[in-house]
Write a protein that holds these residues in place. Structure first.
Motif, short mmCIF file in Angstrom:
data_model
loop_
_atom_site.label_atom_id
_atom_site.label_comp_id
_atom_site.label_asym_id
_atom_site.label_seq_id
_atom_site.Cartn_x
_atom_site.Cartn_y
_atom_site.Cartn_z
N MET A 244 0.84 -1.20 0.00
CA MET A 244 0.00 0.00 0.00
C MET A 244 0.87 1.25 0.00
N ILE A 245 0.47 2.26 -0.77
CA ILE A 245 1.16 3.54 -0.81
C ILE A 245 0.18 4.64 -0.39
N ILE A 246 0.59 5.44 0.58
CA ILE A 246 -0.22 6.56 1.06
C ILE A 246 0.53 7.84 0.73
N ALA A 247 -0.08 8.70 -0.05
CA ALA A 247 0.52 10.00 -0.35
C ALA A 247 0.02 11.02 0.67
N GLN A 248 0.95 11.76 1.24
CA GLN A 248 0.58 12.82 2.18
C GLN A 248 0.85 14.18 1.55
N ILE A 249 -0.20 14.99 1.46
CA ILE A 249 -0.05 16.39 1.08
C ILE A 249 -0.47 17.23 2.27
N THR A 250 0.13 18.39 2.41
CA THR A 250 -0.18 19.17 3.60
C THR A 250 0.02 20.65 3.33
N ASP A 251 -0.65 21.46 4.14
CA ASP A 251 -0.51 22.92 4.09
C ASP A 251 -0.73 23.43 2.67
N ILE B 261 -1.32 17.50 -7.45
CA ILE B 261 -2.31 16.46 -7.75
C ILE B 261 -1.98 15.77 -9.07
N ALA B 262 -1.61 16.55 -10.07
CA ALA B 262 -1.21 15.95 -11.34
C ALA B 262 0.01 15.05 -11.14
N HIS B 263 0.92 15.46 -10.27
CA HIS B 263 2.11 14.66 -9.97
C HIS B 263 1.71 13.34 -9.32
N ILE B 264 0.81 13.38 -8.35
CA ILE B 264 0.36 12.15 -7.68
C ILE B 264 -0.30 11.21 -8.69
N ASN B 265 -1.16 11.77 -9.53
CA ASN B 265 -1.85 10.93 -10.52
C ASN B 265 -0.90 10.28 -11.51
N SER B 266 0.27 10.91 -11.72
CA SER B 266 1.23 10.39 -12.70
C SER B 266 2.16 9.33 -12.13
N LEU B 267 2.16 9.16 -10.80
CA LEU B 267 3.10 8.22 -10.18
C LEU B 267 2.79 6.78 -10.58
N MET C 188 10.64 29.53 -1.28
CA MET C 188 10.10 28.74 -2.38
C MET C 188 11.06 27.61 -2.73
N GLU C 189 11.43 26.83 -1.71
CA GLU C 189 12.19 25.61 -1.94
C GLU C 189 11.32 24.61 -2.71
N PRO C 190 11.93 23.57 -3.25
CA PRO C 190 11.15 22.57 -3.98
C PRO C 190 10.01 22.00 -3.15
N ARG C 191 8.86 21.89 -3.77
CA ARG C 191 7.68 21.33 -3.12
C ARG C 191 7.71 19.80 -3.24
N ALA C 192 7.05 19.11 -2.33
CA ALA C 192 7.12 17.65 -2.35
C ALA C 192 5.87 17.03 -1.77
N VAL C 193 5.66 15.79 -2.16
CA VAL C 193 4.63 14.92 -1.60
C VAL C 193 5.35 13.84 -0.81
N GLN C 194 4.87 13.56 0.39
CA GLN C 194 5.45 12.46 1.17
C GLN C 194 4.74 11.17 0.80
N ILE D 168 7.79 2.69 5.13
CA ILE D 168 8.97 3.35 4.58
C ILE D 168 8.51 4.62 3.88
N SER D 169 9.15 5.74 4.16
CA SER D 169 8.69 7.02 3.63
C SER D 169 9.70 7.63 2.66
N HIS D 170 9.17 8.26 1.64
CA HIS D 170 9.97 8.91 0.60
C HIS D 170 9.42 10.31 0.35
N LEU D 171 10.28 11.20 -0.16
CA LEU D 171 9.83 12.48 -0.68
C LEU D 171 9.80 12.41 -2.19
N SER D 172 8.66 12.78 -2.77
CA SER D 172 8.53 12.84 -4.22
C SER D 172 8.33 14.30 -4.60
N TYR D 173 9.33 14.89 -5.25
CA TYR D 173 9.36 16.33 -5.45
C TYR D 173 8.49 16.77 -6.63
N VAL D 174 7.83 17.92 -6.42
CA VAL D 174 7.07 18.60 -7.47
C VAL D 174 7.93 19.77 -7.93
#
Length: 295
Positions: free
Chosen positions: A1-8, A32-38, A233-239, A250-256
């Motif tokens: 299972m993969i859980i994407a966390q977006i925040t703030d 959101i487009a980034h999450i859908n493309s994973l 304005m550092e790189p944005r990311a989804v956890q 196990i957690s990863h950062l996926s950068y937008v």
């Protein structure tokens, strides 16, 4: 299972900019487009607070419109920029959401290999958070109900000191009491938070607690006792929290994609107003040290 966390997310009214500078709505759409493309695509998305910037109905309308493009299901909780009553009305049609007159936006999702527990830490009209006795009793009961199921708790305010002092001044009251509750329940594999606009991890209560980057602006990394109140304005990311039967979560950062720019949040204030705000923030931090951080 993969859980994407977006925040703030800090969604604002249409054609507006957050802090008159940051295009948070467009940035959320890009995330959101980034999450859908994973590949593989996440099984679920959690949005851990500060969904909107002012908690206004029109902001929640636009939030729902933007989130509707997500392919995986999304589960939301409020942050200090949200309004609980408006959020409950806006998401009243969702089957996981408490009724509109609920005292808190707390719930448990039991449809996945990892159980998801959403906690409402907000205090109306305040930026700090709270885990009061009522919320702690609810959490203890929920964890006691399924002791053998790996569980991820998500909440807005982190229950630990991050080292970014001006943000810690608006931390979580009751964090030490929550630590005692979570420590009794060994099935908690992660406590995933927002609020800080930065990735942070700490060993806490026999598990791991973390914060995630924002989908828009990040808080500048300042570990001194200076005043702070800068974002960047550092790189944005989804956890991405990945459940592995052999290793756990196990957690990863996926950068937008994004740029990098320092922005002083208090630049538009007068010297007098800025001085008062900074003095109050230092007092708030000292009080938190007494009750939560140094106890």
């Amino acid at each position: 299972m993969i859980i994407a966390q977006i925040t703030d997310l800090h969604v604002v009214a249409k054609d507006r900019l957050c802090y008159r500078k940051v295009p948070t709505n467009a940035q959320l759409a890009q995330a959101i487009a980034h999450i859908n493309s994973l590949d593989p695509r996440p099984d679920a998305v959690i949005a851990s607070g500060d969904l909107t910037d002012h908690g206004r109905p029109e902001e929640y309308d636009l939030l729902r419109e933007i989130l509707s493009d997500l392919i995986p299901p999304v589960f939301v909780i409020p942050g200090n920029h949200d309004r609980r009553d408006v959020l409950l009305k806006a998401f009243a049609g969702e089957d996981y959401m408490p009724p509109p007159d609920a005292p808190f936006v707390n719930y448990a999702i039991d449809r996945f290999p990892v159980r998801l527990i959403g906690l409402d830490t907000t205090v109306p009209e305040h930026h700090h958070g709270m885990m009061c006795e009522e919320r702690l009793r609810w959490l203890d009961a929920m964890l006691s109900a399924r002791p053998d199921c790996p569980t991820l708790i998500f909440m807005h305010h982190p229950p630990f000191r991050t080292g970014i002092q001006w943000m810690d001044a608006a931390g979580l009251h009751g964090g030490r009491m929550m630590e005692n509750v979570v420590r009794r329940h060994r099935q908690v594999v992660r406590v995933a938070c927002g609020h800080i606009h930065r990735p942070i991890h700490v060993a806490w209560a026999g598990t791991i607690a973390s914060t995630s980057p924002s989908t828009c602006h990040q808080v500048s990394l300042n570990l001194t006792a200076q005043n702070g109140f800068e974002f960047t304005m550092e790189p944005r990311a989804v956890q991405l929290h990945v459940w592995d039967n052999g290793y756990g979560l196990i957690s990863h950062l996926s950068y937008v994609p994004g740029g990098y720019e320092e922005v002083a949040m208090l630049a538009g204030l007068t010297d007098e107003v800025r001085a008062k705000l900074l003095a109050q923030n230092r007092r708030d931090y000292q009080e938190f040290c007494k009750s939560e951080y140094d106890g």
